[in-house]
Design an enzyme around this catalytic site. Structure first.
Site, PDB file in Angstrom:
ATOM      1  N   PHE A  50       0.880  -1.176   0.000  1.00  0.00           N
ATOM      2  CA  PHE A  50       0.000   0.000   0.000  1.00  0.00           C
ATOM      3  C   PHE A  50       0.915   1.222   0.000  1.00  0.00           C
ATOM      4  CE2 PHE A  50      -2.626   3.120   2.361  1.00  0.00           C
ATOM      5  CZ  PHE A  50      -3.864   2.968   1.749  1.00  0.00           C
ATOM      6  N   TRP A  72       8.982   4.080   3.012  1.00  0.00           N
ATOM      7  CA  TRP A  72       8.624   3.184   4.133  1.00  0.00           C
ATOM      8  C   TRP A  72       7.516   2.205   3.740  1.00  0.00           C
ATOM      9  CZ3 TRP A  72       7.915   8.646   5.219  1.00  0.00           C
ATOM     10  CH2 TRP A  72       9.095   9.266   5.603  1.00  0.00           C
ATOM     11  N   ASP A 130      -8.833   3.056   7.827  1.00  0.00           N
ATOM     12  CA  ASP A 130      -9.697   2.854   9.008  1.00  0.00           C
ATOM     13  C   ASP A 130      -9.668   1.387   9.449  1.00  0.00           C
ATOM     14  OD1 ASP A 130     -10.528   5.461   9.339  1.00  0.00           O
ATOM     15  OD2 ASP A 130     -12.383   5.221   8.189  1.00  0.00           O
ATOM     16  N   GLU A 154       0.608   3.502   9.689  1.00  0.00           N
ATOM     17  CA  GLU A 154      -0.850   3.565   9.465  1.00  0.00           C
ATOM     18  C   GLU A 154      -1.508   4.691  10.280  1.00  0.00           C
ATOM     19  OE1 GLU A 154      -2.949   0.022   8.616  1.00  0.00           O
ATOM     20  OE2 GLU A 154      -1.147  -1.034   7.991  1.00  0.00           O
ATOM     21  N   GLY A 155      -0.759   5.770  10.404  1.00  0.00           N
ATOM     22  CA  GLY A 155      -1.228   6.941  11.153  1.00  0.00           C
ATOM     23  C   GLY A 155      -0.605   6.982  12.526  1.00  0.00           C
ATOM     24  N   THR A 156       0.202   8.026  12.788  1.00  0.00           N
ATOM     25  CA  THR A 156       0.863   8.152  14.086  1.00  0.00           C
ATOM     26  C   THR A 156      -0.193   8.316  15.202  1.00  0.00           C
ATOM     27  OG1 THR A 156       0.895  10.543  13.858  1.00  0.00           O
ATOM     28  CG2 THR A 156       2.832   9.359  13.039  1.00  0.00           C
TER      29      THR A 156
HETATM   30  N1  CAA Z   1     -13.197   7.961   5.625  1.00  0.00           N
HETATM   31  C1  CAA Z   1     -13.655   8.586   4.521  1.00  0.00           C
HETATM   32  N2  CAA Z   1     -13.280   9.839   4.171  1.00  0.00           N
HETATM   33  C2  CAA Z   1     -12.396  10.452   4.972  1.00  0.00           C
HETATM   34  C3  CAA Z   1     -11.875   9.864   6.128  1.00  0.00           C
HETATM   35  C4  CAA Z   1     -12.310   8.545   6.448  1.00  0.00           C
HETATM   36  N3  CAA Z   1     -11.868   7.919   7.533  1.00  0.00           N
HETATM   37  N4  CAA Z   1     -11.022  10.706   6.710  1.00  0.00           N
HETATM   38  C5  CAA Z   1     -11.001  11.826   5.959  1.00  0.00           C
HETATM   39  N5  CAA Z   1     -11.837  11.651   4.911  1.00  0.00           N
HETATM   40  C6  CAA Z   1     -12.148  12.615   3.854  1.00  0.00           C
HETATM   41  C7  CAA Z   1     -12.767  13.876   4.422  1.00  0.00           C
HETATM   42  O1  CAA Z   1     -14.164  13.748   4.563  1.00  0.00           O
HETATM   43  C8  CAA Z   1     -12.385  14.910   3.394  1.00  0.00           C
HETATM   44  O2  CAA Z   1     -13.242  14.781   2.271  1.00  0.00           O
HETATM   45  P1  CAA Z   1     -14.045  16.079   1.695  1.00  0.00           P
HETATM   46  O3  CAA Z   1     -13.018  17.127   1.408  1.00  0.00           O
HETATM   47  O4  CAA Z   1     -14.742  15.543   0.500  1.00  0.00           O
HETATM   48  O5  CAA Z   1     -14.974  16.495   2.796  1.00  0.00           O
HETATM   49  C9  CAA Z   1     -11.017  14.430   2.927  1.00  0.00           C
HETATM   50  O6  CAA Z   1     -10.946  13.036   3.247  1.00  0.00           O
HETATM   51  C10 CAA Z   1      -9.880  15.152   3.600  1.00  0.00           C
HETATM   52  O7  CAA Z   1     -10.019  14.960   4.979  1.00  0.00           O
HETATM   53  P2  CAA Z   1      -9.476  16.007   6.040  1.00  0.00           P
HETATM   54  O8  CAA Z   1      -9.947  17.370   5.692  1.00  0.00           O
HETATM   55  O9  CAA Z   1      -9.808  15.468   7.371  1.00  0.00           O
HETATM   56  O10 CAA Z   1      -7.908  15.933   5.729  1.00  0.00           O
HETATM   57  P3  CAA Z   1      -6.677  16.407   6.570  1.00  0.00           P
HETATM   58  O11 CAA Z   1      -5.669  16.967   5.657  1.00  0.00           O
HETATM   59  O12 CAA Z   1      -7.118  17.234   7.739  1.00  0.00           O
HETATM   60  O13 CAA Z   1      -6.019  15.001   7.078  1.00  0.00           O
HETATM   61  C11 CAA Z   1      -5.723  13.034   8.367  1.00  0.00           C
HETATM   62  C12 CAA Z   1      -6.675  14.066   7.798  1.00  0.00           C
HETATM   63  C13 CAA Z   1      -6.583  12.199   9.285  1.00  0.00           C
HETATM   64  C14 CAA Z   1      -4.580  13.658   9.147  1.00  0.00           C
HETATM   65  C15 CAA Z   1      -5.181  12.153   7.209  1.00  0.00           C
HETATM   66  O14 CAA Z   1      -4.364  12.890   6.325  1.00  0.00           O
HETATM   67  C16 CAA Z   1      -4.416  10.952   7.699  1.00  0.00           C
HETATM   68  O15 CAA Z   1      -5.009   9.950   8.082  1.00  0.00           O
HETATM   69  N6  CAA Z   1      -3.065  11.031   7.678  1.00  0.00           N
HETATM   70  C17 CAA Z   1      -2.220   9.872   8.051  1.00  0.00           C
HETATM   71  C18 CAA Z   1      -1.933   9.013   6.864  1.00  0.00           C
HETATM   72  C19 CAA Z   1      -1.535   7.637   7.269  1.00  0.00           C
HETATM   73  O16 CAA Z   1      -2.174   6.967   8.063  1.00  0.00           O
HETATM   74  N7  CAA Z   1      -0.478   7.150   6.650  1.00  0.00           N
HETATM   75  C20 CAA Z   1      -0.029   5.818   6.877  1.00  0.00           C
HETATM   76  C21 CAA Z   1       0.656   5.314   5.664  1.00  0.00           C
HETATM   77  S1  CAA Z   1       0.213   3.707   5.200  1.00  0.00           S
HETATM   78  C22 CAA Z   1       1.213   2.657   6.065  1.00  0.00           C
HETATM   79  O17 CAA Z   1       1.771   2.982   7.072  1.00  0.00           O
HETATM   80  C23 CAA Z   1       1.220   1.309   5.466  1.00  0.00           C
HETATM   81  C24 CAA Z   1       2.317   0.414   5.826  1.00  0.00           C
HETATM   82  O18 CAA Z   1       3.113   0.068   4.960  1.00  0.00           O
HETATM   83  C25 CAA Z   1       2.347  -0.188   7.175  1.00  0.00           C
END
Ligand code: CAA
Length: 394
Positions: free
Chosen positions: A123, A156, A240, A363-365
């Protein structure tokens, strides 16, 4: 409220525990020390059905519920958190995302192979300059008519060097911000996919973490998941569920350290009695047991909400933040209970301590989870108020 596992769930837990003891425990210290990818162990996890547990049987998966997946993740993580993250990414970020949002042709072509573990998936969201701030993707997917031209770097990436398929988030319409991001299915043997060096990590050292470069990779249009611009929502919705998997990993790491510390405390003697009979150690064990039970309730509840088709975004964030902090706190205590033995590599707990840290990051701090939770609470969206209005204090 029903706290009992079904017979099927108990059978999954037992099978995962037996498999872990028999096939993952041998060599786990050496694989960690040498950063050796657990190739044979991953093949066996595939044969056991652990790589596509929640995928419908019609696509070759186990057709199980999220709680069964959580129970297996927990048992495997007690011993081998590296194998657990390989399993988690394939199950919850790749297979689940494809089954939930892919079209039939994509499912037939990719999901059927990923669910059986014939292929492994990765991913690809994080970038050198876009980790927590995931909306600011710099990787581009330029629309060339019948294909996208993909360029950029991802960082990463779990399963980065060993996967056959990447789900890559990339910006197509930069003027639309996150509404311009797409998720593309990329096969790793296509021209222009370059795998960077394996990261030398603090923990989960046997897992395969790389940066990936995409240089003018031609991705057919039919490999886009969902409508044009759905990529960011795809990533958030998929994460999620992914966070439930990582919460289960953290719960398992904490549980593994606890089981080891408890056994050691009963056996080790100091000042004429077992150290478990000294209050200083007994109270540590009490705190470990209590926090792990609390984490378990949050993690299982998030899985249950997902299985009921209810909103689980906040619940999974709560489960991840609490379980990962429990894992950090109590792997340190497990080392402390082991004393000098806990500080050397033969005793497993020092590895579990190092493995625990990543659960607060990927997967999100923990900070991102608190953003998700606080927004939900402040907007009044928190699922199931604890007290009904009649029970509010006056
Ligand atoms: N479900 C559906 N839609 C969602 C959502 C969710 N859980 N969370 C946000 N959205 C939507 C919002 O509704 C918004 O949509 P609209 O503009 O249409 O209303 C859009 O997404 C943007 O959302 P925000 O305005 O809340 O965005 P933001 O810039 O404030 O960021 C955040 C929100 C929660 C910080 C997000 O950027 C986030 O989760 N960041 C962390 C990313 C992450 O987890 N990365 C991990 C990498 S993967 C990994 O680690 C894999 C591995 O190899 C182990």
């Amino acid at each position: 409220m029903q706290f009992e596992l079904t017979e099927e769930q108990m059978a999954v837990k037992e099978a995962a525990r037996n498999f872990t003891q028999q096939e993952l425990l041998p060599g786990v210290i050496e694989r960690d020390r040498e950063m050796k990818y657990p190739k044979n162990q991953v093949r066996r996890m595939a044969e056991m059905g652990f790589l596509g547990m929640m995928v419908s049987t019609e696509y070759g998966g186990g057709g199980m519920d999220t709680l069964s997946y959580v129970l297996a993740m927990e048992e495997i993580s007690k011993v081998d958190a590296s194998c657990a993250v390989i399993m988690s990414v394939n199950n919850s970020l790749v297979c689940w995302g494809l089954e939930a949002f892919g079209n039939e042709a994509q499912k037939q072509k990719y999901l059927t192979r990923l669910a059986t573990g014939e292929w492994i998936g990765a991913f690809c969201l994080s970038e050198p300059e876009a980790g927590s701030d995931a909306t600011h993707q710099r990787t581009t997917a330029v629309d060339m008519g019948d294909y996208y031209l993909l360029n950029g770097t991802k960082n990463w990436i779990t399963n980065g060097g060993t996967s056959n398929v990447h789900l890559v988030m990339a910006q197509t319409h930069s003027e639309k911000g996150h509404h311009g991001i797409n998720c593309l299915i990329v096969e790793t043997d296509w021209d222009g996919v370059v795998i960077g060096a394996k990261e030398d990590k603090l923990g989960i050292r046997a897992s395969d973490t790389h940066s990936i470069m995409y240089n003018d990779v031609k991705v057919p249009k039919e490999n886009r998941i969902g409508d044009d611009g759905f990529g960011f929502k795809f990533a958030m919705k998929t994460l999620d569920g992914g966070r439930i998997g990582i919460a289960a990993q953290a719960l398992g790491i904490a549980g593994g350290a606890y089981e080891l510390a408890l056994a050691y405390a009963k056996e080790r003697e100091a000042f004429g009695k077992s150290i478990s009979k000294h209050q200083a150690i007994a109270f540590k064990i009490a705190d470990m047991a209590t926090d792990i039970e609390a984490a378990k309730l949050l993690v299982y509840r998030a899985a249950w909400l997902k299985d009921q088709g209810m909103d689980y975004s906040t619940a999974s964030a709560m489960a991840k933040v609490f379980a990962s902090e429990t894992a950090m706190k109590h792997t340190i205590e497990a080392v402390q209970i082991h004393g000098g033995y806990g500080y050397v590599k033969e005793y497993h707990v020092e590895r579990l301590l190092r493995d625990a840290k990543i659960t607060q990051i990927y997967e999100g701090t923990s900070e991102v989870q608190r953003i998700v939770i606080s927004r939900s609470v402040l907007q009044g969206q928190l699922y199931v108020p604890i007290w009904s209005e009649k029970m509010q204090p006056v």
